[in-house]
Design a protein around this motif. Sequence first.
Motif, PDB file in Angstrom:
ATOM      1  N   GLU A  94       0.816  -1.210   0.000  1.00  0.00           N
ATOM      2  CA  GLU A  94       0.000   0.000   0.000  1.00  0.00           C
ATOM      3  C   GLU A  94       0.855   1.268   0.000  1.00  0.00           C
ATOM      4  O   GLU A  94       0.345   2.353  -0.251  1.00  0.00           O
ATOM      5  N   CYS A  95       2.140   1.110   0.268  1.00  0.00           N
ATOM      6  CA  CYS A  95       3.073   2.247   0.261  1.00  0.00           C
ATOM      7  C   CYS A  95       3.605   2.382  -1.160  1.00  0.00           C
ATOM      8  O   CYS A  95       4.731   1.982  -1.477  1.00  0.00           O
ATOM      9  N   THR A  96       2.798   2.957  -2.025  1.00  0.00           N
ATOM     10  CA  THR A  96       3.042   2.909  -3.461  1.00  0.00           C
ATOM     11  C   THR A  96       4.241   3.730  -3.934  1.00  0.00           C
ATOM     12  O   THR A  96       4.637   3.613  -5.090  1.00  0.00           O
ATOM     13  N   ASN A  97       4.824   4.534  -3.071  1.00  0.00           N
ATOM     14  CA  ASN A  97       6.010   5.301  -3.453  1.00  0.00           C
ATOM     15  C   ASN A  97       7.315   4.629  -3.038  1.00  0.00           C
ATOM     16  O   ASN A  97       8.386   5.190  -3.253  1.00  0.00           O
ATOM     17  N   LEU A  98       7.223   3.439  -2.445  1.00  0.00           N
ATOM     18  CA  LEU A  98       8.438   2.754  -2.008  1.00  0.00           C
ATOM     19  C   LEU A  98       9.358   2.478  -3.187  1.00  0.00           C
ATOM     20  O   LEU A  98       8.947   1.939  -4.208  1.00  0.00           O
ATOM     21  N   ARG A  99      10.622   2.848  -3.024  1.00  0.00           N
ATOM     22  CA  ARG A  99      11.647   2.592  -4.040  1.00  0.00           C
ATOM     23  C   ARG A  99      12.652   1.561  -3.559  1.00  0.00           C
ATOM     24  O   ARG A  99      13.237   0.858  -4.357  1.00  0.00           O
ATOM     25  N   VAL A 100      12.861   1.510  -2.242  1.00  0.00           N
ATOM     26  CA  VAL A 100      13.836   0.588  -1.660  1.00  0.00           C
ATOM     27  C   VAL A 100      13.187  -0.128  -0.481  1.00  0.00           C
ATOM     28  O   VAL A 100      12.653   0.523   0.420  1.00  0.00           O
ATOM     29  N   ILE A 101      13.236  -1.463  -0.504  1.00  0.00           N
ATOM     30  CA  ILE A 101      12.813  -2.289   0.628  1.00  0.00           C
ATOM     31  C   ILE A 101      13.970  -3.213   0.948  1.00  0.00           C
ATOM     32  O   ILE A 101      14.342  -4.051   0.128  1.00  0.00           O
ATOM     33  N   SER A 102      14.551  -3.061   2.128  1.00  0.00           N
ATOM     34  CA  SER A 102      15.634  -3.934   2.586  1.00  0.00           C
ATOM     35  C   SER A 102      15.167  -4.670   3.836  1.00  0.00           C
ATOM     36  O   SER A 102      15.088  -4.082   4.915  1.00  0.00           O
ATOM     37  N   LEU A 103      14.845  -5.933   3.649  1.00  0.00           N
ATOM     38  CA  LEU A 103      14.387  -6.779   4.751  1.00  0.00           C
ATOM     39  C   LEU A 103      15.351  -7.945   4.952  1.00  0.00           C
ATOM     40  O   LEU A 103      15.031  -8.897   5.665  1.00  0.00           O
ATOM     41  N   LEU A 122       9.534   0.607  -7.382  1.00  0.00           N
ATOM     42  CA  LEU A 122      10.506  -0.197  -6.638  1.00  0.00           C
ATOM     43  C   LEU A 122      11.769  -0.434  -7.457  1.00  0.00           C
ATOM     44  O   LEU A 122      11.722  -0.963  -8.554  1.00  0.00           O
ATOM     45  N   ASN A 123      12.925  -0.016  -6.916  1.00  0.00           N
ATOM     46  CA  ASN A 123      14.225  -0.203  -7.565  1.00  0.00           C
ATOM     47  C   ASN A 123      15.041  -1.288  -6.891  1.00  0.00           C
ATOM     48  O   ASN A 123      15.882  -1.912  -7.524  1.00  0.00           O
TER      49      ASN A 123
END
Length: 177
Positions: A94-103, A122-123
């Motif tokens: 739902e966070c449609t502007n996310l470009r980086v997700i580091s999990l 998402l990049n």
Amino acid sequence: KSLVLLRLNRNRFNGFSSDIGHLESLEELDLRFNLITHQIPKKISMLKKIVKVKLGGNMMSGEIVDFSPLRDTLRLLDLSSNMLTGEIPYSLSECTNLRVISLNSNSLTGGVPDYLRYLSDLNVLRVEHNCLTKKVGKKLCKKVEDWNTDFRSDCLGEIKCECCSTCYNSSGDCSVN
């Protein structure tokens, strides 16, 4: 209340101030590489202007909180190298502007959810070194290939990631597809 950037990384802090929810103008929170052992405070998701949340390199536990209240602002989420558990939550899609997700480097379970395909900006998607057990879905793979996203995941045994830019095997070695 007018603080925009809070960068306190590498200071050996072991927790969060209860006042963190009062930082109404905060756009970047950087608490990487401290000694934080608590769960991620839900108050972080109430910081309406936050763009970057960097909490990697701590010892935080529990599940990933609902970040959907930040759907219009959040662009970078770094929760890597903690002890987070549970599945990757739907609220991230739902966070449609996310470009980086580091999990990466947690103890997350389940799989890399196909619903992340809705994140058109998402990049970078890093989920390697977790306890993920499901094959990466074709719908997500299609989007990852279309976006030319840096996608890193574990590729062990039955876990397959045909669209990962980097796959990690059980010894932690990398092999580029």
